[in-house]
Design a protein around this motif. Structure first.
Motif, PDB file in Angstrom:
ATOM      1  N   UNK A   2       2.382   2.226  -3.125  1.00 24.78           N
ATOM      2  CA  UNK A   2       1.367   2.512  -4.745  1.00 24.78           C
ATOM      3  C   UNK A   2       0.889   3.426  -4.492  1.00 24.78           C
ATOM      4  N   UNK A   3       1.695   4.011  -3.309  1.00 24.27           N
ATOM      5  CA  UNK A   3       1.155   6.271  -3.426  1.00 24.27           C
ATOM      6  C   UNK A   3       2.091   6.876  -4.638  1.00 24.27           C
ATOM      7  N   UNK A   4       3.393   5.652  -4.136  1.00 21.36           N
ATOM      8  CA  UNK A   4       4.799   6.662  -5.334  1.00 21.36           C
ATOM      9  C   UNK A   4       4.717   5.641  -6.533  1.00 21.36           C
ATOM     10  N   UNK A   5       5.195   6.417  -7.668  1.00 21.16           N
ATOM     11  CA  UNK A   5       5.127   8.163  -8.021  1.00 21.16           C
ATOM     12  C   UNK A   5       4.169   8.842  -8.041  1.00 21.16           C
ATOM     13  N   UNK A   6       3.171   8.093  -7.988  1.00 22.39           N
ATOM     14  CA  UNK A   6       1.485   8.229  -9.248  1.00 22.39           C
ATOM     15  C   UNK A   6       1.105   9.728  -8.157  1.00 22.39           C
ATOM     16  N   UNK A   7       0.633   9.403  -6.952  1.00 25.56           N
ATOM     17  CA  UNK A   7      -0.193  10.655  -6.219  1.00 25.56           C
ATOM     18  C   UNK A   7       1.089  11.049  -5.414  1.00 25.56           C
ATOM     19  N   UNK A   8       2.487  10.927  -5.120  1.00 23.16           N
ATOM     20  CA  UNK A   8       3.071  11.444  -4.227  1.00 23.16           C
ATOM     21  C   UNK A   8       4.378  11.156  -4.597  1.00 23.16           C
ATOM     22  N   UNK A   9       5.844  12.044  -3.918  1.00 24.41           N
ATOM     23  CA  UNK A   9       6.802  11.465  -3.883  1.00 24.41           C
ATOM     24  C   UNK A   9       6.974  10.344  -2.821  1.00 24.41           C
ATOM     25  N   UNK A  10       5.766  10.317  -1.174  1.00 24.00           N
ATOM     26  CA  UNK A  10       5.886   9.743  -0.044  1.00 24.00           C
ATOM     27  C   UNK A  10       4.869   9.335  -0.407  1.00 24.00           C
ATOM     28  N   UNK A  11       5.076   7.710   0.484  1.00 24.32           N
ATOM     29  CA  UNK A  11       3.491   7.537   1.012  1.00 24.32           C
ATOM     30  C   UNK A  11       3.650   6.367   2.488  1.00 24.32           C
ATOM     31  N   UNK A  34       0.852  -1.706  -0.255  1.00 23.86           N
ATOM     32  CA  UNK A  34       0.033   0.072   0.027  1.00 23.86           C
ATOM     33  C   UNK A  34       1.340   0.932  -0.227  1.00 23.86           C
ATOM     34  N   UNK A  35       1.793   1.296   0.842  1.00 16.51           N
ATOM     35  CA  UNK A  35       2.439   2.091   1.098  1.00 16.51           C
ATOM     36  C   UNK A  35       3.714   2.788  -0.704  1.00 16.51           C
TER      37      UNK A  35
END
Length: 722
Positions: free
Chosen positions: A184-193, A181-182
Motif C-alpha cells: 500500500x505504501x508504494x508508490x503513493x507514499x514512497x518508493x519503499x514500504x 500493507x507494505x
C-alpha cells in the motif's frame, strides 16, 4: 464598460439641481439628485458613488455637516466630494478641505471645467472598480483552483484509505495483511514500504518489504528476517518499538542502507536498497505495539511532506487495529483447536481405564472365576480407579493453579528430601520403561523455601514427562547445582526432543509436542503448565531447552536458596487410629444411589448403624427419627441442595451433637467456605477413599465418644430410605 456609475448632486434649490444635471448629462453616467443633506445621506447608505457634488449653504443640515457624516461611514469615507458654493473665503475653503474635499468650485460653474473635473473622478472610479473586480476574479479563481486541488487531494486520500480498508479488512491472515500493507505504501507514499511484525517475540520479528526501483518500475515484495536490518536504522526501529512514537530519519552522506551487505532477502533482485528520507510509525492498538511501519524514498534528499506523514500515520493506526484483530482471531482459532485436541485427549484418557474395569467386572461376575483371577481383577480395578482419580486431580489442580486459588504451605527444607520424594513417586514409571536414571546432587545441603508437596509434584511431573517421551532404556538425569544465591535443578533426557519452533509453547495449556493417533504416551498436556505456574509461585523460573527432534531435551529450574530457620519444636506423634470403639449412627445422603449405597455398605461392614436417603426432604424425615451422630451429605441434591439441608438440620434441637460432613465433587476454596458457612465441619472431595472416611469417623468418635444408649440402639445394618 456597460454599467454606468453613480454621481450624487446635492442642492436645496431645484433650479441649481437641474442646471448641474444638464451640465453633467454629457458624461453618460447615472445622476442622482438630492434636495437636502438628509436625503443625500440616505442615498449614500443605499449605493456607491464615484463622486459627490455638494452645495455648502443648505437649510437644516449644511454641506459641511453632511460631508462630516459621510466621512464617518467606513463604506463612504473615501468618496471624492466637490463643494459648490457662491461664497469664497479662506475659512470656508480650509474647512472644506479638512472634511476631505477634493475640490472647491465657485458658483456659477463653468460647464467644461465641471465636466472635466467630475469626469476625472468617474474615470478613477471605473479604473479602481475594474481593478477590484479583476482582483476578486483572480482570488475566486485561485480559491477555486485551491478547492479543486484540495478536493483532488481529499479524493486521492479517500481512495487510498478505501483501498487500505479493503486490503486490511479483506483477510484475517496475518501474512496477507502484512504483505498488503507494505505494498500500500508504494508508490503513493514512497518508493519503499516495510512492516516489521514483532508482536510478542521481537527477537523473532519478520520484515514484510515492498519497493519500486525507478519511476514507473515494477513493485516487488519479499519477506526478510529482522536481522537484515542493521546500523542506525535497526536502532531507530528498536526505539520505535519501545516508546511507540513515530520518528523521521534522513540520509547519511551515502544514504541509509535498508539491510546489511550480503543480507538481502531471499529472491530479491536488488543487491541493496539505499533509502533517502523516510519515517517510522508504530503499529499500536489496544495498549500494545505490534510492529513498525517504514515509509521511505529511495536516494531522495526531500523529506516526507506533512500531509504524507499524516496519511502514513492514519494508515498505521488503521493497520494496527486490523493486525490486532487478525492476531486475536488467530489466537482464538489456536485456542479452539487446542481445546478440541484437549477434549479428544481427555475422552481418550478417561475411556482407557474404563475398558479394563468393565472387563474385570465381567470376570468377577462369571461363576467360574477362580480366587486368583478375582484377586487380579480387584487389583486391576483399584489401579485403574487410582489412575482416573489422578486425572481428575490433575484437572482440578491446574484449574486452581491458573486461577491463583492454591495457597502454598511454605517451609524451609533440604532440597534433597524433596527430590527423594519426587524420585520415589516417579520410580515405577522409570522402571516400567527400563530407563537409566542418574541423580547428581551437591555434596552440601541446599535449603529452599517451598511447599513440600507442590514442589515434589513439580519434579515428579518433569521426571514423568522425561520418561514419557524417552524411548525404552533411555537415559534420564536429575542434577542439582548451587550457583551463588540460586540453585539450578536440571532434568535431562536423550528422548524425542522438542522442535525449535515449539520450544516457546511447551508450557502452554494443553500443548503437546506429539499428537500421534496411538496416544501411547498418554497425558492431557497440562503437566508442564502446572510446573511453570508452581515454579513461578515459588519465586523461581523454569525454561526448556532442546537441540531439536530426537536430540533430547532439558528443563532447568532456578530457585532462590533459603536461609536456615530455627528448628521447630517436636510435635508429639499421634497414635494410629484403631477400629471404631463403638457403633456410630451415620446418615448418608446422595442422589447417586450407587454412591450412597456403596458408602453405607462400607460403613456397615464395621458395624456402624447406617441410614441412606436420596434427597433433602427424605433425609430430614429420616433425621427426625434416626438423629445421626454423623451426617454425610452430597451438595448437588434434588429438591433441596446440601447447603440448605445442612442449615435445616442445624435448626433441630437434637442436632447439637451431629457432625456434618460434605462429600462433593466441588472442591474449590469458595466451595469449602460456603460449606463451612452452612454448618459443615468437614469438606471431602469425591471420590473419597473408604479408609479416609473411616478414619474421620474414628477421629470424631474419640473426640466425642458415643454413649451407651447409642451402643444399645445400634442395629449394625444399613437402611435405605426412599
Amino acid at each position: 464598460m456597460t454599467d454606468r456609475v453613480n454621481i450624487l448632486i446635492v442642492d436645496d434649490l431645484p433650479e441649481k439641481l437641474l442646471s448641474l444635471q444638464a451640465v453633467l448629462d454629457e458624461l453618460g453616467q447615472n445622476l442622482v439628485l438630492a434636495h437636502s443633506g438628509r436625503e443625500a445621506l440616505r442615498y449614500v447608505m443605499e449605493r456607491d458613488f464615484a463622486v459627490i457634488l455638494l452645495d455648502v449653504n443648505m437649510p437644516g443640515m449644511d454641506g459641511f455637516e453632511t460631508a462630516a457624516l459621510i466621512r464617518q461611514r467606513k463604506r463612504s469615507a473615501h468618496i471624492p466630494i466637490i463643494f459648490i458654493t457662491a461664497f469664497s473665503d479662506d475659512m470656508h475653503t480650509a474647512r472644506g478641505y479638512s472634511l476631505g474635499a477634493v475640490d472647491y468650485i465657485l458658483s456659477p460653474v463653468v460647464p467644461e471645467v465641471l465636466r472635466t473635473k467630475v469626469g476625472v473622478f468617474v474615470d478613477l472610479y471605473v479604473i479602481r472598480a475594474t481593478a477590484e473586480r479583476l482582483a476578486e476574479e483572480r482570488i475566486e479563481l485561485a480559491r477555486a483552483q485551491a478547492d479543486r486541488a484540495a478536493a483532488e487531494k481529499a479524493t486521492r486520500r479517500s481512495q487510498f484509505l478505501a483501498e487500505a480498508s479493503r486490503v486490511l479488512g479483506g483477510s484475517l491472515n496475518l501474512s496477507s495483511i502484512l504483505t498488503g500493507l507494505s505494498r500500500l505504501v508504494v508508490p503513493l507514499l514512497g518508493d519503499v514500504g516495510a512492516v516489521l511484525w514483532a508482536d510478542e517475540a521481537p527477537e523473532q520479528a519478520q520484515i514484510f518489504l515492498a519497493w519500486r526501483q525507478g519511476d514507473g518500475g515494477e513493485i516487488h515484495d519479499r519477506p526478510a528476517p529482522r536481522a537484515a536490518l542493521h546500523g542506525e536504522l535497526a536502532d531507530a526501529v528498536a526505539l520505535t518499538l519501545r516508546d511507540s512514537r513515530s520518528r523521521a530519519f534522513g540520509p547519511e552522506p551515502a544514504g541509509v542502507p535498508l539491510w546489511a551487505e550480503g543480507a538481502a532477502p531471499e529472491g530479491c533482485s536488488a543487491p541493496q536498497l539505499v533509502l533517502g528520507h523516510g519515517a517510522l510509525f508504530p503499529l499500536s492498538a489496544r495498549g500494545r505495539t505490534l510492529g513498525v511501519l517504514l515509509v521511505a524514498r529511495e536516494n531522495s534528499a526531500t523529506p516526507l511532506a506533512e500531509n504524507e506523514r499524516d496519511l502514513a500515520q492514519d494508515l498505521a493506526n488503521r493497520a494496527a487495529v486490523a493486525l490486532d484483530n487478525a492476531r486475536l482471531y488467530n489466537n482464538i482459532q489456536e485456542a479452539d483447536r487446542r481445546k478440541n485436541d484437549f477434549l479428544a485427549m481427555l475422552a481418550h484418557e478417561l475411556r482407557n481405564p474404563l475398558a479394563p474395569i468393565r472387563n474385570a467386572i465381567h470376570l468377577l461376575r462369571h461363576p467360574s472365576a477362580q480366587p486368583a483371577q478375582q484377586s487380579w481383577a480387584y487389583d486391576l480395578i483399584d489401579r485403574q480407579v487410582q489412575h482416573l482419580v489422578r486425572l481428575v486431580d490433575d484437572l482440578l489442580d491446574v484449574a486452581r493453579i491458573t486461577r491463583g486459588k492454591i495457597q502454598l504451605q511454605l517451609e524451609t527444607l533440604d532440597l534433597a528430601h524433596v527430590i527423594a520424594s519426587a524420585v520415589e513417586a516417579s520410580r515405577p514409571f522409570l522402571e516400567a520403561r527400563q530407563h537409566q536414571f542418574v541423580l547428581s546432587k551437591t555434596p552440601e545441603a541446599v535449603l529452599v523455601r517451598v511447599d513440600r508437596t507442590r514442589f515434589a509434584q513439580v519434579l515428579t511431573n518433569l521426571l514423568n514427562n522425561a520418561a514419557k517421551y524417552t524411548p525404552k532404556e533411555g537415559r534420564i538425569e536429575l542434577a542439582v547445582e548451587r550457583v551463588g544465591a540460586e540453585v539450578l535443578i536440571r532434568v535431562r533426557d536423550n528422548g524425542m526432543g522438542i522442535p525449535a519452533e515449539m520450544l516457546e509453547h511447551v508450557f502452554d495449556m494443553f500443548f503437546q509436542v506429539s499428537r500421534s493417533l496411538d496416544r501411547s504416551e498418554g497425558g492431557l498436556g497440562i503437566g508442564l503448565t502446572m510446573v511453570h505456574r508452581l515454579v513461578q509461585m515459588h519465586g523461581g523460573e523454569v525454561r526448556a531447552f532442546s537441540e531439536g527432534a530426537n536430540l533430547g531435551s532439558e528443563f532447568v529450574i532456578r530457585l532462590p536458596v533459603a536461609k536456615p530457620s530455627p528448628a521447630p519444636a517436636p510435635t508429639p506423634i499421634a497414635a494410629e487410629p484403631s477400629a471404631a470403639a463403638a457403633t456410630c449412627r451415620v446418615l448418608v445422603v446422595d442422589d447417586n444411589r450407587d454412591a450412597a449405597q456403596s458408602m453405607a455398605l462400607v460403613l456397615t461392614q464395621i458395624e456402624h448403624d447406617t441410614r441412606v436417603a436420596f434427597d433433602g426432604p427424605s433425609a430430614l424425615a429420616v433425621c427426625e427419627v434416626f438423629q445421626p451422630h454423623v451426617a454425610i451429605l452430597d451438595i448437588g441434591l434434588p429438591l433441596m441442595d446440601g447447603y440448605e439441608l445442612a442449615r435445616q438440620i442445624r435448626k433441630k434441637t437434637w442436632a447439637a451433637g451431629t457432625t456434618l460432613v460434605a462429600v462433593t465433587g466441588y472442591g474449590q476454596e469458595s466451595d469449602k467456605l460456603r460449606a463451612e458457612t452452612a454448618g459443615f465441619a468437614h469438606h471431602l472431595v469425591k471420590p473419597v477413599a473408604p479408609a479416609v472416611l473411616l478414619k474421620l469417623i474414628a477421629d470424631l468418635q474419640r473426640q466425642q465418644p458415643v454413649n451407651a444408649e447409642s451402643k444399645k440402639n445400634a442395629s449394625g445394618g444399613a437402611v435405605f430410605a426412599e
